[in-house]
Scaffold this motif. Sequence first.
Motif, PDB file in Angstrom:
ATOM      1  N   UNK A  85       5.822  67.269  79.970  1.00 22.58           N
ATOM      2  CA  UNK A  85       6.569  65.875  79.696  1.00 22.58           C
ATOM      3  C   UNK A  85       5.450  64.676  79.603  1.00 22.58           C
ATOM      4  N   UNK A  86       4.181  64.951  80.435  1.00 21.56           N
ATOM      5  CA  UNK A  86       3.120  64.039  80.316  1.00 21.56           C
ATOM      6  C   UNK A  86       2.635  64.055  78.620  1.00 21.56           C
ATOM      7  N   UNK A  87       2.557  65.001  78.261  1.00 17.60           N
ATOM      8  CA  UNK A  87       2.149  65.191  76.830  1.00 17.60           C
ATOM      9  C   UNK A  87       3.230  64.253  75.863  1.00 17.60           C
ATOM     10  N   UNK A  88       4.467  64.683  76.095  1.00 20.55           N
ATOM     11  CA  UNK A  88       5.626  63.886  75.380  1.00 20.55           C
ATOM     12  C   UNK A  88       5.439  62.557  75.344  1.00 20.55           C
ATOM     13  N   UNK A  89       5.488  61.911  76.588  1.00 21.98           N
ATOM     14  CA  UNK A  89       5.282  60.691  76.775  1.00 21.98           C
ATOM     15  C   UNK A  89       4.150  59.868  76.178  1.00 21.98           C
ATOM     16  N   UNK A  90       2.945  60.694  76.210  1.00 24.68           N
ATOM     17  CA  UNK A  90       1.773  59.971  75.750  1.00 24.68           C
ATOM     18  C   UNK A  90       1.923  59.827  74.024  1.00 24.68           C
ATOM     19  N   UNK A  91       2.411  61.133  73.666  1.00 24.00           N
ATOM     20  CA  UNK A  91       2.705  61.036  72.127  1.00 24.00           C
ATOM     21  C   UNK A  91       3.503  60.012  71.684  1.00 24.00           C
ATOM     22  N   UNK A 118       0.849  57.099  84.719  1.00 26.16           N
ATOM     23  CA  UNK A 118      -0.294  58.243  84.441  1.00 26.16           C
ATOM     24  C   UNK A 118      -0.482  57.773  82.816  1.00 26.16           C
ATOM     25  N   UNK A 119       0.449  58.073  82.073  1.00 22.98           N
ATOM     26  CA  UNK A 119       0.567  57.824  80.770  1.00 22.98           C
ATOM     27  C   UNK A 119      -0.214  56.383  80.327  1.00 22.98           C
ATOM     28  N   UNK A 120       0.119  55.552  81.074  1.00 23.53           N
ATOM     29  CA  UNK A 120      -0.421  53.902  80.677  1.00 23.53           C
ATOM     30  C   UNK A 120      -1.944  54.117  81.232  1.00 23.53           C
ATOM     31  N   UNK A 121      -2.272  54.773  82.144  1.00 21.05           N
ATOM     32  CA  UNK A 121      -3.720  54.854  82.644  1.00 21.05           C
ATOM     33  C   UNK A 121      -4.779  55.536  81.413  1.00 21.05           C
ATOM     34  N   UNK A 122      -4.093  56.399  80.734  1.00 18.12           N
ATOM     35  CA  UNK A 122      -4.978  57.231  79.814  1.00 18.12           C
ATOM     36  C   UNK A 122      -4.522  56.827  78.192  1.00 18.12           C
ATOM     37  N   UNK A 123      -3.481  56.497  77.873  1.00 16.75           N
ATOM     38  CA  UNK A 123      -3.321  56.381  76.540  1.00 16.75           C
ATOM     39  C   UNK A 123      -4.083  55.159  76.086  1.00 16.75           C
ATOM     40  N   UNK A 124      -4.937  55.214  75.038  1.00 19.15           N
ATOM     41  CA  UNK A 124      -5.787  54.386  74.414  1.00 19.15           C
ATOM     42  C   UNK A 124      -6.642  53.829  75.606  1.00 19.15           C
TER      43      UNK A 124
END
Length: 373
Positions: A85-91, A118-124
């Motif tokens: 779900x981390x992958x899903x959210x990031x994508x 965590x997604x916000x920390x790493x996306x872009x």
Amino acid sequence: MSASDAIVHVPLGERAYDIRIGHGLIERAGELIGAATPGAACAIVTDENLARTHLPALERSLEAAGIRHAQVVCPPGEATKCYRWFETVCDAIIGARMERGDVVVALGGGVIGDLAGFAAAVVRRGMRFVQIPTSLLAQVDSSVGGKTGINSPHGKNLVGAFHQPSLVLADVGVLDTLPEREFRAGYAEVAKYGLIDDPAFFAWLEENHRGVFAGGPERAHAIQTSCAAKAAVVVRDETEQGDRALLNLGHTFAHAFERLTHYDGARLVHGEAVAIGLVCAFRFSAALGLCSGQDAGRVEGHLRTVGLPTRIRGIPGWDGDAAAILDAMFQDKKVKRGALTFILARGIGQSFISRGVEPSSVREFLDAELARA
């Protein structure tokens, strides 16, 4: 700003932000997010339950403020804090053409807050982040302080990052829609703040817990006190190099229980695990001669009074032994060079970090706890 809002400021220099506590904050979120992050679009991360209940009001608020937004809806429950779900959210965030200066909004409890953060920390390589916590546990604990992450099959919260939000909107009114079990579970984290270093607050809870559960002014006071307590610790030790570890009182036990129940929320939710862990921390401290049995009994008695579980054997379907619990503890984030670290107590409001606790002492204590009727 409503005159009834309470604000707890978290002074972290260029990463400073406000925790706003009050009623109707979801309905005003567009205005408040727009003021904190001018010109930004929003990617809302939420779960299926909140998509039905509170997401429509949030989207109306963003539309009224002229804020472009997209959404990604996840299944509810601890199992969602995973790689898939981390992958899903990031994508989904990337697919919605969110830019680095845009905002990830977490609408949900601790699971959604940790995952979205965590997604916000790493996306872009890092986006801005707003927490709209919808559970008591998230409002008083996980939404504050910038800890984000997901679980590994090896243990809880082992993959993540420190990433402070730009704003936290704790809408007290949404707590009225929580199932009673979820509210009770969050109360364990409220009690924790008194047990760490504020014995007067714990005594206040013993006298006023009915008002906290009923939703009166006591509830807002408990949330504000808890947020201020956590913020003060975070400011002193943002990345848990020192006394921020005190916030993990009871959690070395709790995370082991969660791992051994395979993060099955039907059997054990996080706050219930914390309640049992708090009792274990005080009973272990008493067994080591650090605090009185009277204090340990007081902790257990209060948590039992509000309806929380207090014994390992009370976990539905429990079949783990002391060796299994101890093995799970060695995956705790506070383990350092293979040595166990516990948060122990010399009394209520007198917690401290104890490094290098002997595994044999822990094993002996766990055997005794599992033998309790």
